[in-house]
Design a protein around this motif. Sequence first.
Motif, mmCIF file in Angstrom:
data_model
loop_
_atom_site.group_PDB
_atom_site.id
_atom_site.type_symbol
_atom_site.label_atom_id
_atom_site.label_comp_id
_atom_site.label_asym_id
_atom_site.label_seq_id
_atom_site.Cartn_x
_atom_site.Cartn_y
_atom_site.Cartn_z
ATOM 1 N N TYR A 35 0.827 -1.217 0.000
ATOM 2 C CA TYR A 35 0.000 0.000 0.000
ATOM 3 C C TYR A 35 0.859 1.265 0.000
ATOM 4 C CZ TYR A 35 -3.381 3.504 1.577
ATOM 5 O OH TYR A 35 -4.161 4.629 1.694
ATOM 6 N N GLN A 36 1.804 1.356 0.941
ATOM 7 C CA GLN A 36 2.685 2.523 0.969
ATOM 8 C C GLN A 36 3.463 2.643 -0.340
ATOM 9 O OE1 GLN A 36 4.134 5.022 3.914
ATOM 10 N NE2 GLN A 36 3.994 5.739 1.801
ATOM 11 N N THR A 37 3.858 1.513 -0.896
ATOM 12 C CA THR A 37 4.601 1.504 -2.165
ATOM 13 C C THR A 37 3.806 2.175 -3.267
ATOM 14 O OG1 THR A 37 5.275 -0.732 -1.460
ATOM 15 C CG2 THR A 37 6.019 0.014 -3.632
ATOM 16 N N VAL A 38 2.545 1.804 -3.393
ATOM 17 C CA VAL A 38 1.708 2.343 -4.476
ATOM 18 C C VAL A 38 1.394 3.822 -4.243
ATOM 19 C CG1 VAL A 38 -0.516 2.132 -5.653
ATOM 20 C CG2 VAL A 38 0.783 0.085 -5.065
ATOM 21 N N ILE A 39 1.226 4.217 -2.978
ATOM 22 C CA ILE A 39 1.053 5.647 -2.688
ATOM 23 C C ILE A 39 2.264 6.423 -3.211
ATOM 24 C CG2 ILE A 39 0.954 7.380 -0.856
ATOM 25 C CD1 ILE A 39 -1.695 5.934 -1.162
ATOM 26 N N LEU A 40 3.462 5.944 -2.888
ATOM 27 C CA LEU A 40 4.681 6.614 -3.330
ATOM 28 C C LEU A 40 4.838 6.580 -4.846
ATOM 29 C CD1 LEU A 40 7.046 5.313 -0.526
ATOM 30 C CD2 LEU A 40 6.462 7.712 -0.929
ATOM 31 N N ALA A 41 4.377 5.488 -5.453
ATOM 32 C CA ALA A 41 4.497 5.349 -6.909
ATOM 33 C C ALA A 41 3.713 6.426 -7.656
ATOM 34 C CB ALA A 41 4.026 3.961 -7.343
ATOM 35 N N GLN A 42 2.689 6.986 -6.994
ATOM 36 C CA GLN A 42 1.927 8.065 -7.613
ATOM 37 C C GLN A 42 2.708 9.379 -7.626
ATOM 38 O OE1 GLN A 42 -1.050 6.641 -8.714
ATOM 39 N NE2 GLN A 42 -0.068 4.943 -7.603
ATOM 40 N N LEU A 43 3.744 9.457 -6.785
ATOM 41 C CA LEU A 43 4.405 10.729 -6.528
ATOM 42 C C LEU A 43 5.802 10.853 -7.114
ATOM 43 C CD1 LEU A 43 3.431 10.949 -2.740
ATOM 44 C CD2 LEU A 43 2.197 11.954 -4.670
ATOM 45 N N CYS A 44 6.438 9.718 -7.460
ATOM 46 C CA CYS A 44 7.832 9.757 -7.880
ATOM 47 C C CYS A 44 8.017 9.134 -9.261
ATOM 48 C CB CYS A 44 8.709 9.035 -6.851
ATOM 49 S SG CYS A 44 8.425 7.248 -6.765
ATOM 50 N N ARG A 45 9.255 9.233 -9.768
ATOM 51 C CA ARG A 45 9.571 8.643 -11.078
ATOM 52 C C ARG A 45 9.654 7.121 -10.977
ATOM 53 N NH1 ARG A 45 14.416 7.134 -13.279
ATOM 54 N NH2 ARG A 45 15.588 8.181 -11.627
ATOM 55 N N ARG A 46 10.395 6.625 -9.980
ATOM 56 C CA ARG A 46 10.530 5.181 -9.801
ATOM 57 C C ARG A 46 10.762 4.879 -8.339
ATOM 58 N NH1 ARG A 46 10.611 0.524 -12.123
ATOM 59 N NH2 ARG A 46 10.145 1.509 -14.104
ATOM 60 N N ILE A 47 10.134 3.802 -7.874
ATOM 61 C CA ILE A 47 10.339 3.362 -6.502
ATOM 62 C C ILE A 47 10.890 1.944 -6.493
ATOM 63 C CG2 ILE A 47 7.862 2.759 -6.302
ATOM 64 C CD1 ILE A 47 8.270 3.361 -3.232
ATOM 65 N N TYR A 48 11.928 1.767 -5.693
ATOM 66 C CA TYR A 48 12.544 0.463 -5.456
ATOM 67 C C TYR A 48 12.125 0.029 -4.054
ATOM 68 C CZ TYR A 48 15.388 1.635 -9.493
ATOM 69 O OH TYR A 48 15.797 1.983 -10.766
ATOM 70 N N THR A 49 11.615 -1.189 -3.924
ATOM 71 C CA THR A 49 11.102 -1.630 -2.634
ATOM 72 C C THR A 49 11.641 -3.007 -2.261
ATOM 73 O OG1 THR A 49 9.071 -1.993 -1.321
ATOM 74 C CG2 THR A 49 8.947 -2.535 -3.668
#
Length: 214
Positions: free
Chosen positions: A90-104
């Motif tokens: 859930y937190q990952t997808v929230i961040l994915a809306q805001l940044c270029r790329r997220i590594y988790t």
Amino acid sequence: MTATDQQKIELIMGLRSRGIRDTRVLEAIETVPREVFVPDTFQDLAYADQALPIECGQTLSQPFIVAFMTEKLKVGERMKVLEIGTGSGYQTVILAQLCRRIYTIERYRTLLKSAERRFAELRQANITTLLGDGNKGWPKQAPFERIIVTAAAPQLPRQLIEQLAVGGILVVPVEVSPGRQEILRITRTEEDFTRESLMPVRFVPLVEGIARGM
């Protein structure tokens, strides 16, 4: 208007009343369907502002904590972000809306596989996952402009601080004394780092290694 829509509105109003002001963060929380990340037995609480249990003895953080930590991270749309502790995703997808790329990074294979299925279902193409030890970060992809940790570190995570770009921010719960945790915001400087205490919290501990048989 459906019952879910009404629950979302009430949640967003509640977050605003508790001081969340970043419109991008609020829009992400309003847009991302939290029910996708909630176990079937707790679907009626999907938009309640409370933490919920998930597999492997872990928790889905309450929306306020997700919003608070995300707001304090100050994520820009061109940034590369590292998340320690994928959990439900859930937190990952929230961040994915805001940044270029997220590594988790997630230490539980079961949680990671479930999260990956949710990412595919939601067509989130800017998320890269890793089964691994979050304490070590992701050196091959460093530096990161932002790092967020969703479990309580026993002490300041120096390896993660070293993977920040200069000017980068780390938001992390830390056990500052026995039985007492605080969310800290660490900012990397040219020579070292600065730290700021944000609020007391209660998170599951950040554990070393990859979980076996899970």
